[in-house]
Design a protein around this motif. Structure first.
Motif, short mmCIF file in Angstrom:
data_model
loop_
_atom_site.label_atom_id
_atom_site.label_comp_id
_atom_site.label_asym_id
_atom_site.label_seq_id
_atom_site.Cartn_x
_atom_site.Cartn_y
_atom_site.Cartn_z
N LYS A 85 5.95 -5.99 -18.72
CA LYS A 85 4.76 -6.28 -18.19
C LYS A 85 4.80 -7.50 -17.52
CE LYS A 85 2.23 -3.89 -21.63
NZ LYS A 85 1.00 -4.24 -23.05
N LEU B 117 7.02 -6.57 -23.47
CA LEU B 117 6.12 -7.80 -22.86
C LEU B 117 6.98 -8.24 -21.60
CD1 LEU B 117 4.20 -9.88 -23.08
CD2 LEU B 117 5.76 -11.24 -24.55
N PHE C 1 11.65 -8.92 -26.54
CA PHE C 1 10.57 -8.31 -26.25
C PHE C 1 10.28 -7.40 -25.10
CE2 PHE C 1 10.30 -12.57 -28.04
CZ PHE C 1 9.64 -12.25 -29.35
#
Length: 293
Positions: free
Chosen positions: A166, A163, A160
């Motif tokens: 972030k 993600l 991911f």
């Protein structure tokens, strides 16, 4: 120091979280430095895994330290580089990829060297009454709170990527908060003895940090490495995983006094890091030289 929720639960979980955050910054390709820059990798590991413990040992003898203070200094000198070293290297415009590779490799190798170095220090400096670190059990425990979280972080980044990117900033902030809480808790636990401990172990930790930064830089320079790699090796050698050191002293050895030299060194290395960032990170002339290098 009796085992409690802080040392038995919070401290290992906090360290695992911090190492998970480091894993979120890593990928398999980061390890290509092992093949691209074998000399830089070898010198970096030498400075961190051999030079630093030897310097710590010699300074302990020179200052006549014994018991918990001596073992505490050997604990921090035996620890691998911390995730913070990668951030400091980036801010100083050093070779960040080299720094990340050194952090990852030293974290693997020190799983074996930590119990060997520390057990020798416990015997040599007169702390035979202290619980020794059983080699196999210590390897398993340190692996559980360092390598496994790093591997999970790397997997999450691979699976991911958006993600993970972030979450990186949030994880970094949380890691800093955890570290502050851990250091604060250690100081509070020994608040009645803290001034005496600072007076006893402070000079050794200051000199150890200065010599580690300086000698690592000179060694890297002497072997003709580019300036960016000199910066990386110096920072990687001087910035240790203080949280791991505190966990070893407080959780595995259950000795609060041994935590203090680790805490003192951690505070000093962060002050030194700020100075290094100010000098190297904001110096335009140095930046031009680094870019040419």
């Amino acid at each position: 120091m009796e085992s409690n929720v802080f040392t038995a639960v919070f401290l290992p979980l906090a360290l695992a979280f911090i190492m998970l955050g480091m894993g979120l910054t890593l990928s398999i390709k980061d390890f290509k430095n092992i093949f691209i820059s074998p000399k830089a990798i070898s010198l970096g590991l030498f400075c961190q895994l051999l030079m630093l413990p030897v310097l710590g040992f010699l300074l302990i003898l020179a200052f006549g330290l014994e018991g918990s203070m001596a073992v505490g200094i050997m604990i921090i000198a035996s620890c691998p580089g911390g995730p913070t070293s990668n951030m400091i290297t980036h801010l100083c415009k050093g070779d960040t990829a080299l720094s990340i590779s050194l952090t990852a490799l030293s974290s693997v190798i020190t799983i074996i060297t930590i119990p060997l170095y520390i057990n020798y220090a416990i015997i040599y400096f007169g702390e035979e009454g202290t619980v020794a670190l059983p080699v196999l059990q210590t390897i398993i425990q340190i692996t559980g709170v360092t390598l496994i979280p790093v591997a999970i972080g790397m997997y999450l980044k691979h699976k991911f990527p958006a993600l993970s990117q972030k979450a990186d900033k949030t994880v970094r902030i949380a890691s800093i908060v955890f570290f502050v809480v851990i250091v604060g808790g250690a100081i509070f636990k020994e608040k009645d003895n803290i001034l005496g401990f600072f007076a006893e172990a402070g000079p050794v930790t200051v000199i150890l940090n200065i010599l580690t930064f300086g000698f690592a830089w000179l060694i890297a320079k002497g072997f003709g490495l580019p300036l960016k790699q000199q910066v990386s090796i110096s920072i990687e050698s001087g910035i240790q995983n203080g949280t791991l050191g505190i966990m070893i002293a407080a959780t595995l050895l259950q000795n609060t006094a041994m935590v203090i030299p680790v805490v003192i060194y951690s505070l000093i290395m962060f002050i030194a890091s700020i100075l290094i960032v100010v000098i190297l990170g904001n110096n335009e002339e140095a930046a031009l030289v680094r870019n040419k290098a």
